[in-house]
Design an enzyme around this catalytic site. Structure first.
Site, PDB file in Angstrom:
ATOM      1  N   ARG A  93      20.773  -5.326 -25.339  1.00  0.00           N
ATOM      2  CA  ARG A  93      19.503  -6.094 -25.784  1.00  0.00           C
ATOM      3  C   ARG A  93      18.433  -5.729 -24.626  1.00  0.00           C
ATOM      4  O   ARG A  93      17.245  -5.828 -25.154  1.00  0.00           O
ATOM      5  CB  ARG A  93      19.950  -7.665 -25.693  1.00  0.00           C
ATOM      6  CG  ARG A  93      18.649  -8.469 -25.922  1.00  0.00           C
ATOM      7  CD  ARG A  93      18.963 -10.193 -26.118  1.00  0.00           C
ATOM      8  NE  ARG A  93      17.786 -10.642 -26.316  1.00  0.00           N
ATOM      9  CZ  ARG A  93      17.893 -12.111 -26.231  1.00  0.00           C
ATOM     10  NH1 ARG A  93      18.951 -12.669 -26.164  1.00  0.00           N
ATOM     11  NH2 ARG A  93      16.742 -12.743 -26.574  1.00  0.00           N
ATOM     12  N   ASN A 147      21.955 -11.065 -35.782  1.00  0.00           N
ATOM     13  CA  ASN A 147      20.712 -10.219 -36.003  1.00  0.00           C
ATOM     14  C   ASN A 147      20.666  -8.707 -35.870  1.00  0.00           C
ATOM     15  O   ASN A 147      21.645  -8.312 -35.366  1.00  0.00           O
ATOM     16  CB  ASN A 147      19.519 -10.583 -34.749  1.00  0.00           C
ATOM     17  CG  ASN A 147      19.027 -12.161 -35.169  1.00  0.00           C
ATOM     18  OD1 ASN A 147      18.930 -12.231 -36.124  1.00  0.00           O
ATOM     19  ND2 ASN A 147      19.064 -12.801 -33.993  1.00  0.00           N
ATOM     20  N   CYS A 167      19.614 -18.441 -40.360  1.00  0.00           N
ATOM     21  CA  CYS A 167      18.779 -18.274 -39.393  1.00  0.00           C
ATOM     22  C   CYS A 167      18.346 -19.698 -39.012  1.00  0.00           C
ATOM     23  O   CYS A 167      18.308 -20.738 -39.874  1.00  0.00           O
ATOM     24  CB  CYS A 167      17.507 -17.602 -39.593  1.00  0.00           C
ATOM     25  SG  CYS A 167      16.342 -17.455 -38.469  1.00  0.00           S
ATOM     26  N   HIS A 197      12.848 -13.870 -40.247  1.00  0.00           N
ATOM     27  CA  HIS A 197      11.830 -13.804 -39.088  1.00  0.00           C
ATOM     28  C   HIS A 197      10.594 -13.133 -39.595  1.00  0.00           C
ATOM     29  O   HIS A 197       9.680 -12.551 -38.462  1.00  0.00           O
ATOM     30  CB  HIS A 197      12.180 -12.688 -37.691  1.00  0.00           C
ATOM     31  CG  HIS A 197      13.717 -13.414 -37.297  1.00  0.00           C
ATOM     32  ND1 HIS A 197      14.255 -12.894 -36.208  1.00  0.00           N
ATOM     33  CD2 HIS A 197      14.242 -14.693 -37.215  1.00  0.00           C
ATOM     34  CE1 HIS A 197      15.184 -13.440 -35.695  1.00  0.00           C
ATOM     35  NE2 HIS A 197      15.371 -14.732 -36.295  1.00  0.00           N
ATOM     36  N   TYR A 251       7.713 -15.650 -35.062  1.00  0.00           N
ATOM     37  CA  TYR A 251       7.908 -14.331 -35.083  1.00  0.00           C
ATOM     38  C   TYR A 251       6.628 -13.321 -35.685  1.00  0.00           C
ATOM     39  O   TYR A 251       6.593 -12.313 -35.349  1.00  0.00           O
ATOM     40  CB  TYR A 251       9.015 -13.680 -35.840  1.00  0.00           C
ATOM     41  CG  TYR A 251      10.537 -14.333 -35.081  1.00  0.00           C
ATOM     42  CD1 TYR A 251      10.984 -13.085 -34.081  1.00  0.00           C
ATOM     43  CD2 TYR A 251      11.146 -15.143 -35.230  1.00  0.00           C
ATOM     44  CE1 TYR A 251      12.238 -13.429 -33.489  1.00  0.00           C
ATOM     45  CE2 TYR A 251      12.306 -15.543 -34.423  1.00  0.00           C
ATOM     46  CZ  TYR A 251      12.812 -14.759 -33.954  1.00  0.00           C
ATOM     47  OH  TYR A 251      13.955 -14.955 -33.171  1.00  0.00           O
TER      48      TYR A 251
END
Length: 429
Positions: A93, A147, A167, A197, A251
């Site tokens: 990540r 995700n 989500c 998102h 987002y």
């Protein structure tokens, strides 16, 4: 109904105690008899398993908690399987959030080039897990919280799995709006539309009762009375939100203020680095044999209200809540948004019960939002093809299609960096 068996793949996550707390508090809604935590990280798994048992015991929950590193064994006989895995961990990540910045692009784990890297690593692993679930119990529901949820859920559904994506953005808005209005969350219903998102709240209905079919539109009232709080929470300009008359997901800032976000990220550093520090502290807490509640620090880990959303969804899918509920989920489009392919995965309110998930009809989506939804859907289709089939050209095509990239030279640079940072997870590379 007899007690249920649930399995969590990624059960060694530091976030799992949030789920455990929700399962314990909401046991009348979702009666769990056995919970299996599955994770390849055996040491972390034992820490989380021990804390889970203590949380259940403290709250008087009689479920047994078992742990295993074996997916096939763990999902055997499970009524529902939750996926919350992170292929490559926080280290991967951190890379996803770092190397795109070298090209002047947002570094983020669910969208843009970083999101594509995560999808490429994740989809093959999730599909392998899903096949093991299907062999163990073809009737089990797979609830995906991994995700990028939209792409992963589309992969699962395309492969014929009994899957739905979840989500916490929608339930987060519901809880915040309810707090502003001074009402119970179940009286607030969202006109929530878009992709995972990439959503907008186009309306907020205040119901007279949780099972009411209609109510009073209160979004203008919310924006008039609490616009500044909402805008500050989203880090978006209040005048824009007031002019649009909608509440975008936070987002959307990656799209609406891309260059400003890039400059901020260059200064702030990656979210992954901050989460890694929080995780290290949490694991130290979890090792304390006297700890029997989720620590307050866990609230900084992210994923607020996920446990409530997960319980609501699983209870409806397995029929333990006694009826049909309306919940925001990620599911197959099937004509609901007519400008998208039927097999696209959209995030909208849906009727959910033991017969499955049925997205509710949507009024026409305004061009300002429909155009972006269509563009990102095209990217997600190309991203899924790259994840399933591999190849540099497919990665390049997906990046070129993404609204946050969209330039030949930029897509070329990002493709090289993506492949260089992910070769260990992409056998074809």
């Amino acid at each position: 109904m007899s007690a249920l068996k649930l399995a969590i793949v990624g059960g060694g996550s530091t976030y799992t105690p949030e789920l455990i707390d929700g399962f314990a508090r909401l046991r009348d809604t979702l009666p769990i008899g056995e919970l299996v935590l599955i994770d390849p990280a055996a040491e972390r798994l034992e820490l989380i398993g021990g804390l889970a048992r203590r949380i259940f015991a403290k709250q008087g929950h009689g479920a047994t908690v078992t742990t295993t590193t074996d997916v096939s064994a763990g999902v055997q006989g499970a009524d529902a399987v939750l996926l919350q895995l992170r292929v490559g961990g926080q280290a991967a990540r951190n890379q996803d959030e770092t190397w795109p910045l070298e090209c002047g692009c947002v570094g983020q784990e669910t969208t843009g080039a970083g999101g594509l890297a995560k999808a490429l690593r994740t989809v093959p692993v999730v599909l392998d897990i899903a096949e093991q679930v299907r062999r163990a119990n073809p009737d089990a529901w797979i609830v995906d919280f991994t995700n990028p949820v939209g792409i992963v859920t589309r992969a699962l559904q395309t492969a014929g799995h009994k899957a739905v994506g979840l989500c916490n953005v929608a339930i987060g808005f519901q809880r915040k709006f309810a707090a502003h209005l001074g009402v119970a969350p179940e009286l607030v219903r969202l006109d929530h539309v878009g992709l995972n998102h990439l959503t907008w709240e186009r309306g907020v209905t205040l119901l007279d009762a949780p099972d009411a079919v209609s109510g009073r539109e209160v979004l203008p009232e919310l924006l008039a009375g609490f616009g500044k709080e909402i805008a500050d929470d989203l880090h978006l300009p209040l005048p824009v939100i007031q002019r649009l008359g909608v509440v975008p997901s936070y987002y959307l800032r990656y799209f609406y203020q891309h260059d400003a976000v890039v400059e901020e990220l260059k200064v702030q550093g990656s979210r992954a680095a901050k989460v890694s520090a929080i995780e290290a502290e949490l694991l130290g807490m979890y090792a304390d044999p006297t700890l029997d509640t989720k620590p307050e620090l866990l609230g900084q880990r992210g994923g607020a209200f996920y446990s409530e959303a997960a319980v609501q969804l699983i209870a409806s899918l397995l029929g333990t809540d006694g009826g049909t509920s309306v919940q925001v989920v990620n599911t197959r489009n099937d004509g609901v948004l007519p400008f998208l392919p039927d097999d696209a995965v959209i995030e909208v309110p849906a009727e959910v019960d033991a017969n499955g998930v049925r997205p509710l009809p949507q009024r026409p989506v305004e061009p300002l939002y429909a155009g972006l939804i269509a563009g990102v859907t095209a990217y997600e289709q190309l991203a899924l093809e790259a994840a399933l089939l591999g190849g540099r050209d497919r990665v390049f095509d997906a990046l070129l299609a993404h609204p946050l990239v969209g330039q030949i030279e930029l897509a070329d640079q990002l493709t090289d960096r993506l492949l260089a940072h992910n070769r260990a997870h992409l056998p074809w590379a």
